[in-house]
Design a protein around this motif. Structure first.
Motif, PDB file in Angstrom:
ATOM      1  N   GLN A  26       0.835  -1.205   0.000  1.00 32.77           N
ATOM      2  CA  GLN A  26       0.000   0.000   0.000  1.00 32.77           C
ATOM      3  C   GLN A  26       0.866   1.250   0.000  1.00 32.77           C
ATOM      4  N   GLU A  27       1.915   1.227   0.819  1.00 34.27           N
ATOM      5  CA  GLU A  27       2.819   2.380   0.867  1.00 34.27           C
ATOM      6  C   GLU A  27       3.531   2.559  -0.469  1.00 34.27           C
ATOM      7  N   MET A  28       3.918   1.433  -1.087  1.00 37.07           N
ATOM      8  CA  MET A  28       4.578   1.520  -2.395  1.00 37.07           C
ATOM      9  C   MET A  28       3.642   2.127  -3.436  1.00 37.07           C
ATOM     10  N   ALA A  29       2.349   1.793  -3.339  1.00 39.35           N
ATOM     11  CA  ALA A  29       1.374   2.305  -4.307  1.00 39.35           C
ATOM     12  C   ALA A  29       1.138   3.795  -4.139  1.00 39.35           C
ATOM     13  N   LEU A  61       8.617  10.712  -1.502  1.00 38.43           N
ATOM     14  CA  LEU A  61       7.484  11.585  -1.206  1.00 38.43           C
ATOM     15  C   LEU A  61       6.179  10.894  -1.577  1.00 38.43           C
ATOM     16  N   ASN A  62       5.057  11.504  -1.194  1.00 39.17           N
ATOM     17  CA  ASN A  62       3.763  11.037  -1.672  1.00 39.17           C
ATOM     18  C   ASN A  62       3.720  11.178  -3.195  1.00 39.17           C
ATOM     19  N   ASN A  63       3.042  10.246  -3.858  1.00 39.20           N
ATOM     20  CA  ASN A  63       2.880  10.385  -5.301  1.00 39.20           C
ATOM     21  C   ASN A  63       1.550  11.086  -5.610  1.00 39.20           C
ATOM     22  N   SER A  86       4.362  16.309  -2.053  1.00 37.91           N
ATOM     23  CA  SER A  86       4.199  15.248  -3.051  1.00 37.91           C
ATOM     24  C   SER A  86       5.002  15.560  -4.305  1.00 37.91           C
ATOM     25  N   ARG A  87       5.430  14.483  -4.949  1.00 39.89           N
ATOM     26  CA  ARG A  87       5.968  14.624  -6.304  1.00 39.89           C
ATOM     27  C   ARG A  87       4.910  14.103  -7.258  1.00 39.89           C
ATOM     28  N   LEU A  88       4.451  14.955  -8.153  1.00 43.64           N
ATOM     29  CA  LEU A  88       3.363  14.603  -9.050  1.00 43.64           C
ATOM     30  C   LEU A  88       3.852  13.887 -10.295  1.00 43.64           C
ATOM     31  N   GLY A  89       5.148  13.972 -10.552  1.00 41.54           N
ATOM     32  CA  GLY A  89       5.724  13.363 -11.752  1.00 41.54           C
ATOM     33  C   GLY A  89       6.690  14.326 -12.402  1.00 41.54           C
ATOM     34  N   GLY A  90       7.733  13.795 -13.051  1.00 42.11           N
ATOM     35  CA  GLY A  90       8.711  14.674 -13.694  1.00 42.11           C
ATOM     36  C   GLY A  90       9.311  15.634 -12.688  1.00 42.11           C
TER      37      GLY A  90
END
Length: 309
Positions: free
Chosen positions: A143-146, A154-156, A222-226
């Motif tokens: 769950q944490e990996m997801a 960070l949170n995704n 959070s890191r949202l991507g890129g």
């Protein structure tokens, strides 16, 4: 004695004793704790694994009820579960966290059912306790990996959305403000193109560390991507609290970072929107903070903008 003769009482008694010891030997071999009780909740028997779980011998358990053996809060939980089982007459399965006699706390799954021994005119409950601690740990890890960005920790994006939804609900109840800061690195593509992706990855991890350094423990980064990041701030009473965080981020990013012997600059543009000042929903909060981010970039990067309609 002929083969048609009825067994005498001694033979029958001996067979019953042998069956009893055989049954006990069989359940003792089962590694999961097994127990059985009568309709009054008194223990009729158990296996060795159950003795190890409770720290009590069969002799200490048999004939006793849960209120005599466990602390009152735990005993009441067991008592209510048994009563519900007798009322439903169905198989009962539930998870719980229990403390073993050795002091270890484990996640377990109880499997219980009502039994009837018509020959002995006995009715009661039989149960088994399965240790699912490793399974629960694995579930938590997956769950944490997801919900975690693998590169920065960070949170995704999915996790950020979950946090934002819950934060929005809390904000409606508390009447305080909720702010979202959208961040975009100003020169990340240049770093990736000129120094390679390993350097870019290290750069992003450094960004994550600096962001965590400037926010409160309860704030969500959070890191949202890129090269896109976000910060959620709850319990905000004034926009100056939010702009203060943005200024701290820009101050941190004004300090260059050394990667593989190269001194690299770390600029960022930040867009800010706040509930209820600039938005009245999660969707509008995200949209307006994103618009504010583009407004910041249009000003020349390395700055922040509060949403202006």
């Amino acid at each position: 004695m002929s083969k048609d003769a009825e067994p005498n009482d001694t033979t029958r008694y001996t067979a019953e004793i042998q069956e009893k010891y055989l049954l006990q030997a069989v359940i003792n071999a089962v590694p999961a704790p097994i127990f059985f009780k009568d309709t009054e909740g008194r223990y009729l028997g158990c296996n060795r694994a159950f003795e190890q779980y409770t720290g009590k011998t069969r002799g200490e358990l048999i004939g006793k009820g849960v209120h005599e053996l466990f602390d009152q809060e735990l005993a009441q939980v067991y008592f209510e579960a048994d009563r519900a089982l007798f009322e439903s007459r169905e198989h009962q399965v539930y998870e719980a966290q229990v403390e073993y006699a050795d002091g270890s706390v484990r996640d377990v799954m109880f499997h219980k059912a009502v039994f009837q021994a018509s020959h002995e005119n006995i009715e009661g409950i039989v149960g088994a306790i399965l240790d699912i601690t490793d399974r629960k740990k694995a579930e938590k890890m997956y769950q944490e990996m997801a919900l975690t960005d693998a590169l920065t920790g960070l949170n995704n994006r999915l996790s950020m959305m979950n946090h934002l939804e819950h934060a929005f609900d809390r904000t409606l109840r508390s009447k305080n403000g909720l702010a979202l800061l959208m961040l975009d690195l100003d020169n990340f593509k240049y770093i990736n193109d000129n120094y390679g992706h390993p350097a870019g990855d290290l750069f992003l991890r450094t960004v994550a560390d600096r962001l965590k350094h400037v926010v409160r423990k309860a704030d969500v980064v959070s890191r949202l991507g890129g090269d896109e990041f976000a910060i959620i701030l709850e319990d905000i009473t004034d926009i100056t609290q939010v702009t203060h965080v943005a200024e701290k981020v820009l101050s941190q990013f004004a300090q260059p970072v050394e990667i593989d012997g190269h001194i690299l600059s770390m600029g960022s543009s930040i867009g800010i929107a706040m509930i209820p000042t600039h938005a009245n929903s999660v969707e509008s909060l995200m949209k307006h903070s994103d618009i504010a981010l583009y407004q910041a970039k249009a000003k020349g990067k390395g700055t922040y903008c509060v949403y202006l309609p």
